[in-house]
Design a protein around this motif. Structure first.
Motif: not given
Lengths: 236, 291
Positions: A119-121, A149-152, A176-181
């Motif tokens: 759910d978090e991912v 990233i989700g896998r990790a 989008a990727v950096y927002g998640a990071l």
């Protein structure tokens, strides 16, 4: 949290990393910068045991990793999002995430924890929700990066190693990727390898700059942002 | 008509045996990228183990089969540890040659252990035969076909729907990435070898009653199973079943009516013809880069 002492890595006869010390402390995001071939990816790969080191030691939470293999290191919570993403092409997005629960087997690997992390991912990367059943080979670069990233994250990382998450992605996707990071770094210490110095220094607290496999300079992100000419000199 | 039914039944029986062996090929190939040419001699070993358990340990027939399959699982794990793991990082050709070496060691060991004179194993039906429209079909052959259908279905579920199956598929796709997400790669490849070897054991105990037991019992069927696996492209499990039946039909149905002396050639002619037209196999994914 993560401490690397006098790490040396060879690619055949060539020294890729020489006698490198670095550290990532609790709550910290650290960038590893450098030109192509400076030894950034080799450093990450040797820390996670994807490739062997000639010498040096890696400590996680003060404990040496010793001679553990890559899968054992991952199960301790040191997770590596590798160069090129390496999403499993024959597994669907959802299966890619599910299979990565293996890293949590001895640290709360139950199905309930797996569902919560899934759910978090999907919450972190809403773009992945409609792609659940799409096989890995059919993903775009940005989608694959999010899956990687989700896998990790499915392995409940204690420390996350990220290798060039922005490589080859359109600017909007990089955002989008950096927002998640930025959200991930609130909870998990990061060691980030990146070509895009500006993005990396905006996300991170500190940085190491490598040149020819050796440490060329280090400092806080603010210090390095204030010395762009110096950093640029090392990146060419 | 009865002749046709007889040959069709033979085709399905032999096709089932080929399918079990090819399934063993596939499990190891998917998990490690290597074709294990010891598979045929593992079939032979399984047959001899059940013979030994039945005659020397005096177990019931069913227990002797179960014991043989269990031992075969352990043999597969040992094979992975001693013949595969030490040379895993070498080229695939090296590893394939090593499997041929393992095959010869297994065959020679059987010959020393049980000598080379033919042995005969009973079947659970006391050799009874079913009559169907004039054709005579041993019940054992029906058991071979039925057991294969159940095992293929079980393997499909195992690989497609379980965590272990996902791990095998992840390992097959990218061993390095699999280790980075914490999949215990050596344990999964040991289990893949164990399962594959147990499948060879099942094939062995099932075909032992249908013919004289000799040290090359499994070798011929392995070659046909290899043709079946290549025919469909060493890809999907369900496809292997179809390939194996196609090979059985080429050999026993076509081979009955067209130059019967050459029937053992037909599977390979079929395989070569398919490869000439479609190098990745009839239903294959991209495997060309791996072999």
């Amino acid at each position: 949290m993560l401490r690397v002492e006098s790490l040396t890595v060879h690619h055949g006869p060539v020294a890729a990393v020489v006698d490198l010390d670095l550290e990532v402390r609790e709550g910290e995001a650290v960038a590893l910068l450098g030109a192509n071939g400076a030894g950034k990816s080799s450093t990450l790969a040797a820390i996670s045991r994807l490739i062997p080191a000639v010498s040096g030691a890696v400590h996680l939470d003060g404990r040496p990793l010793g001679r553990r293999a890559a899968d054992q290191v991952a199960r301790l919570g040191l997770l590596h999002v590798p160069e090129g993403r390496r999403v499993f092409p024959t597994l669907t997005v959802h299966e890619n995430l599910q299979v990565a629960s293996a890293a949590r087997r001895r640290r709360g690997g139950g199905p309930r924890a797996t569902r919560a992390l899934l759910d978090e991912v999907y919450d972190l990367f809403p773009m992945l929700t409609p792609l659940r059943d799409r096989p890995g080979w059919a993903l775009s670069g940005g989608e694959a990066q999010m899956v990687a990233i989700g896998r990790a994250l499915m392995g409940a990382p204690r420390v996350l190693l990220l290798d060039e998450p922005s490589l080859g992605l359109a600017p909007a996707v990089v955002d989008a990727v950096y927002g998640a990071l930025a959200r991930i770094r609130e909870r998990v210490p990061l060691l980030l390898v990146e070509q895009d110095t500006t993005r990396a220094l905006n996300l991170c607290d500190r940085a190491y700059v490598l040149r020819g496999g050796r440490l060329a300079m280090t400092g806080t992100a603010a210090e390095l942002r204030d010395a762009p000419d110096l950093v640029a000199a090392y990146l060419t | 008509m009865s002749g046709f039914i007889t040959s069709l039944a033979s085709a399905l029986t032999q096709g089932s045996v080929f399918a079990l062996i090819a399934l063993g090929f596939l499990l190891i190939y998917r998990a490690t990228g290597v074709v294990n040419f010891a598979q045929g001699d593992l079939v032979t070993l399984g047959a001899y183990l059940s013979y030994w358990a039945y005659h020397d340990l005096e177990l019931t027939l069913l227990s002797s089969w179960l014991l043989a399959v269990a031992i075969m699982f352990v043999v597969g794990v040992a094979l992975e540890r001693f013949a595969y793991a030490p040379i895993r990082t070498r080229s695939e050709h090296t590893v394939v040659i090593a499997t041929l070496g393992a095959a010869m060691v297994i065959r020679a060991s059987i010959a020393i252990w049980q000598d080379t004179s033919p042995k005969f194993s009973p079947d659970p039906f006391n050799g009874e035969i079913m009559e169907l429209a004039g054709a005579r079909i041993p019940y054992q052959n029906l058991l071979v076909i039925g057991a294969t259908v159940v095992i293929v279905a079980g393997t499909l579920l195992l690989v497609g729907r379980t965590g272990f199956g996902r791990s095998i598929r992840a390992l097959a796709a990218d061993r390095g990435a699999a280790s980075l997400v914490g999949i215990p790669v050596s344990r999964v490849s040991m289990l893949a070898f164990g399962l594959s070897s147990a499948l060879a054991g099942v094939a062995g105990v099932l075909i032992a009653p249908t013919q004289a037991l000799t040290v090359d019992l499994g070798f011929g069927p392995m070659l046909f199973a290899f043709a079946a696996a290549v025919l469909v492209g060493l890809g999907r499990i369900g496809a292997v079943l179809l390939g194996a039946v196609a090979i059985g039909i080429a050999q026993y149905v076509v081979g009955r009516y067209v130059f019967p002396d050459f029937r053992d050639l037909y599977p390979f002619i079929l395989m070569l013809a398919v490869l000439a037209i479609r190098p990745r196999g009839l239903l294959g994914e991209q495997v060309g880069r791996r072999v």
